[in-house]
Scaffold this motif. Sequence first.
Motif, short mmCIF file in Angstrom:
data_model
loop_
_atom_site.label_atom_id
_atom_site.label_comp_id
_atom_site.label_asym_id
_atom_site.label_seq_id
_atom_site.Cartn_x
_atom_site.Cartn_y
_atom_site.Cartn_z
N LEU A 1 0.90 -1.26 0.07
CA LEU A 1 -0.16 0.17 0.31
C LEU A 1 0.70 1.18 -0.04
CD1 LEU A 1 -2.61 -0.85 2.08
CD2 LEU A 1 -3.63 -0.77 0.19
N VAL A 2 2.26 1.15 0.74
CA VAL A 2 3.47 2.25 0.60
C VAL A 2 3.36 2.36 -0.88
CG1 VAL A 2 4.93 3.22 1.48
CG2 VAL A 2 4.00 2.79 3.23
N ARG A 3 3.79 1.78 -1.22
CA ARG A 3 4.00 1.44 -2.82
C ARG A 3 3.08 2.28 -3.91
NH1 ARG A 3 6.49 -3.18 -5.81
NH2 ARG A 3 6.60 -1.91 -7.44
N LEU A 4 1.83 1.66 -3.35
CA LEU A 4 0.65 2.43 -4.60
C LEU A 4 0.45 3.95 -4.39
CD1 LEU A 4 -1.10 0.66 -6.35
CD2 LEU A 4 -2.44 0.58 -4.42
N ALA A 5 0.84 4.15 -2.96
CA ALA A 5 0.45 5.36 -2.97
C ALA A 5 1.18 6.52 -3.51
CB ALA A 5 0.46 5.89 -1.60
N ALA A 6 2.82 5.78 -3.75
CA ALA A 6 3.70 6.91 -4.16
C ALA A 6 4.41 5.93 -4.85
CB ALA A 6 5.43 6.20 -3.78
N GLU A 7 3.94 5.42 -5.68
CA GLU A 7 3.97 4.95 -7.22
C GLU A 7 3.20 4.96 -7.98
OE1 GLU A 7 5.86 1.36 -8.25
OE2 GLU A 7 7.74 1.22 -6.62
N TRP A 8 1.78 5.11 -7.78
CA TRP A 8 0.44 5.05 -8.28
C TRP A 8 0.06 6.73 -8.15
CZ3 TRP A 8 -1.38 2.99 -12.76
CH2 TRP A 8 -0.59 1.50 -13.57
N LEU A 9 0.16 7.06 -6.68
CA LEU A 9 -0.84 8.16 -6.20
C LEU A 9 -2.19 7.87 -5.90
CD1 LEU A 9 0.59 11.37 -8.48
CD2 LEU A 9 1.46 10.56 -6.70
N ALA A 10 -1.94 6.52 -5.25
CA ALA A 10 -3.21 6.09 -5.10
C ALA A 10 -3.95 6.66 -3.55
CB ALA A 10 -3.07 4.47 -4.92
N VAL A 11 -4.89 7.43 -4.16
CA VAL A 11 -5.77 7.99 -2.86
C VAL A 11 -6.70 6.65 -1.77
CG1 VAL A 11 -7.00 10.39 -2.31
CG2 VAL A 11 -5.57 9.98 -3.78
N PHE A 12 -6.38 7.06 -1.13
CA PHE A 12 -7.23 5.89 0.06
C PHE A 12 -8.05 6.74 1.43
CE2 PHE A 12 -3.44 3.59 -0.65
CZ PHE A 12 -3.01 2.95 -0.93
N GLY A 13 -9.39 6.63 1.31
CA GLY A 13 -10.66 7.23 1.79
C GLY A 13 -10.19 7.07 3.18
N GLU A 14 -10.56 7.81 4.27
CA GLU A 14 -10.32 7.96 5.54
C GLU A 14 -10.45 6.76 6.55
OE1 GLU A 14 -12.85 9.60 9.43
OE2 GLU A 14 -13.84 9.39 7.33
N HIS A 15 -11.04 5.42 6.05
CA HIS A 15 -11.06 3.99 6.53
C HIS A 15 -10.59 2.93 5.12
CE1 HIS A 15 -12.71 5.64 10.21
NE2 HIS A 15 -14.56 5.94 9.12
N THR A 16 -10.44 3.49 4.53
CA THR A 16 -9.82 2.54 2.80
C THR A 16 -8.47 1.23 3.76
OG1 THR A 16 -10.96 3.20 1.70
CG2 THR A 16 -9.52 1.82 0.91
N ARG A 17 -7.47 2.30 4.16
CA ARG A 17 -6.14 1.13 4.28
C ARG A 17 -6.30 0.45 5.51
NH1 ARG A 17 -1.25 2.13 3.27
NH2 ARG A 17 0.44 1.20 4.83
N SER A 18 -6.75 0.83 6.46
CA SER A 18 -7.51 0.11 7.61
C SER A 18 -8.66 -1.22 7.10
CB SER A 18 -8.23 0.79 8.93
OG SER A 18 -9.11 1.39 8.81
N ASP A 19 -9.05 -1.09 6.72
CA ASP A 19 -10.21 -1.90 5.71
C ASP A 19 -9.34 -2.89 4.88
OD1 ASP A 19 -12.49 -0.65 6.65
OD2 ASP A 19 -13.17 0.21 5.22
N LEU A 20 -8.54 -2.48 3.95
CA LEU A 20 -7.89 -3.61 3.50
C LEU A 20 -6.72 -3.99 4.01
CD1 LEU A 20 -7.34 -0.76 0.89
CD2 LEU A 20 -7.25 -3.14 0.25
N MET A 21 -6.06 -3.42 5.72
CA MET A 21 -4.98 -4.72 6.56
C MET A 21 -6.21 -5.75 6.93
SD MET A 21 -2.30 -3.70 5.55
CE MET A 21 -1.61 -3.95 6.62
N LEU A 22 -7.25 -4.95 7.62
CA LEU A 22 -8.28 -6.16 8.60
C LEU A 22 -8.28 -7.45 7.71
CD1 LEU A 22 -9.24 -7.17 10.58
CD2 LEU A 22 -11.32 -5.32 10.40
N ALA A 23 -9.09 -6.56 5.96
CA ALA A 23 -9.19 -7.71 5.16
C ALA A 23 -8.09 -8.68 4.90
CB ALA A 23 -9.40 -7.43 3.96
N VAL A 24 -6.72 -8.48 5.15
CA VAL A 24 -6.01 -9.59 4.86
C VAL A 24 -5.82 -9.77 6.04
CG1 VAL A 24 -3.19 -9.12 4.73
CG2 VAL A 24 -4.61 -7.94 3.00
N SER A 25 -5.90 -9.85 7.10
CA SER A 25 -5.89 -10.93 8.24
C SER A 25 -7.19 -11.86 7.76
CB SER A 25 -6.10 -9.97 9.74
OG SER A 25 -4.45 -8.66 9.96
N GLU A 26 -8.28 -11.30 8.17
CA GLU A 26 -9.37 -12.01 8.01
C GLU A 26 -8.68 -13.31 7.19
OE1 GLU A 26 -11.75 -12.70 10.38
OE2 GLU A 26 -10.88 -10.86 11.51
N LEU A 27 -8.82 -12.85 6.00
CA LEU A 27 -8.17 -14.18 4.65
C LEU A 27 -7.19 -14.88 4.86
CD1 LEU A 27 -9.21 -11.43 1.73
CD2 LEU A 27 -10.84 -13.34 2.74
#
Length: 151
Positions: free
Chosen positions: A46-72
């Motif tokens: 996610l750090v690379r995606l933000a730096a290289e692609w200038l991805a913008v994460f919503g207020e909760h998106t980053r934590s939602d993604l990390m939680l999904a990774v943990s659960e899966l």
Amino acid sequence: MNEQATSRPAGRPFPDRPTEVLHSAEVFDGEPGCIAQARELADRFLVRLAAEWLAVFGEHTRSDLMLAVSELVTNADRYSQGPYLLELEGTAERVSVTVYDSSTALPLFYSPDPTRPGGHGMEIVVALCDRLTAERVPVGKRIRAEFELSS
């Protein structure tokens, strides 16, 4: 061979951006610490995606993604025999979190019930992501959670 076709969400124009996808993947063997390692891989991605692609994460998106990774990854660790693969793909518009494991048993999806002991992992992932697919593949199964990013 599995084939899947998806269409562009209604009302979203095709952006004038590269078509390449940032990709990261790692195999985990279920040893202690694998879930933390998977989260570290996702965090670096996610750090690379933000730096290289200038991805913008919503207020909760980053934590939602990390939680999904943990659960899966926790589910793959708990319910499969053998190694599992975490694959992350992303652009400035979307991120997918995919886990392949050796079990052919598809996950169970329960209705929300706060009195039920356990069985909330997939319920959480479904609530967090924009689209979830689970299917059998030659190696076992593939579960993919897709997230649309802020523009």
